[in-house]
Design an enzyme around this catalytic site. Structure first.
Site: not given
Length: 307
Positions: A129, A163, A42
């Site tokens: 995201k 994540c 990430e």
């Protein structure tokens, strides 16, 4: 068999050119080992500013924090910019599919984005995201359903969930429904508990899971960069924990902590087929008469101009 690589390495925070150069070197190394897919951590390009508050509290902003944010923006990349073009070239030169997580600048907003790049084709997908975690929301915008893309590879269909999005059951279900065979999870979560999450997803989705996290220390950041909160690892800001897991939940490589590493595994695509004998979360083990999921894949734009 399909050889894959999970890259556990430190970024070069706030320096897109240097981080891209590091990525190019790692892509070459992965290719020399015979891997055809590489997954990076990430925010590998742009950086993950762990422990930094950008001078904010409720009702408070500081000029120092705004300057720190300005530096963060300068280290971000555009998807049509020179850094991504270099990654596209490296992918083609070395014959490696890429899942590369970047800090993307779109307009005046930053996004944590996973870019999917195919040799000879370029950028074939992206995932912004959807839900930045906690104070990530201060500096990152929210993605929308138009970026739930997948990428076709010789080893199967690749999808990406970033994540703590992996704690969103409906997002996982959507990715299973898209037929993801290789489920990539770039992350900044280096806790031991992350391993349990990755193993659960492998079993739940009957999918290969490739999770990549940085190993990065305080000295990777500029000397004047503020780390304003004491972190559990002290000067070790992220300690890795990258891992590769098969559809039965068996660990094929990793986890590795506290050192840079490239994890490799040979994936047998037919293992996913065999695993669905007794479970398919979006097929014979679903109950659509009881549960249904609607996914909005339309782009969410704040301004529309019509004539």
């Amino acid at each position: 068999m399909y050889k894959v690589a999970v890259v556990q390495a430190a970024s070069v925070p706030f320096d897109a050119d240097a981080a891209t150069r590091r990525a190019e070197e790692l892509i070459a190394e992965v290719a020399a080992s015979g891997a055809e897919l590489a997954v990076f951590p990430e925010a590998f390009i742009g950086g993950y500013p762990k422990g930094t508050s950008f001078g904010t509290a409720i009702g408070v902003r500081t000029e120092g924090g705004r300057r720190e944010y300005e530096r963060y923006v300068r280290g971000a990349v555009a998807l049509d910019g020179p850094e991504v073009a270099r990654l596209v070239q490296a992918s083609s030169d070395h014959g490696v599919h890429l899942v590369m997580s970047v800090i993307e600048l779109l307009g005046r907003t930053l996004y944590c984005t996973a870019v999917m790049i195919a040799p000879g084709e370029g950028v074939v997908g992206k995932h912004r995201k959807l839900m930045p975690t906690a104070t990530e929301r201060l500096v990152w915008g929210f993605g929308d359903g138009s970026t739930l893309d997948t990428m076709e590879t010789p080893g199967g269909r690749v999808g990406t969930v970033i994540c703590w999005e992996n704690y969103m059951p409906l997002l996982r279900q959507a990715m299973y429904a898209k037929g993801v065979q290789i489920y990539c999870a770039p992350t900044a979560d280096d806790r031991p508990s992350w391993q349990s999450t990755m193993q659960h997803i492998a079993i739940e989705g009957r999918t290969f899971v490739l999770s990549s996290c940085q190993v990065v220390t305080r000295d990777a950041f500029p000397d004047d960069h503020p780390v304003e909160h004491e972190l559990p690892g002290g000067d070790i800001l992220m300690r890795g924990g990258s891992v590769i897991i098969d559809p039965s939940g068996a660990v094929l490589a990793g986890p590795v902590f506290d050192e840079e590493a490239i994890l490799y595994a040979e994936l047998d695509p037919s293992a996913k087929t065999r695993s669905h004998l007794d479970f398919d979360a979006v097929g014979h083990y679903a109950r659509p008469d009881v549960f249904t999921l609607s996914v909005n894949e339309a782009a969410a734009t704040s301004v529309r101009f019509t004539s």
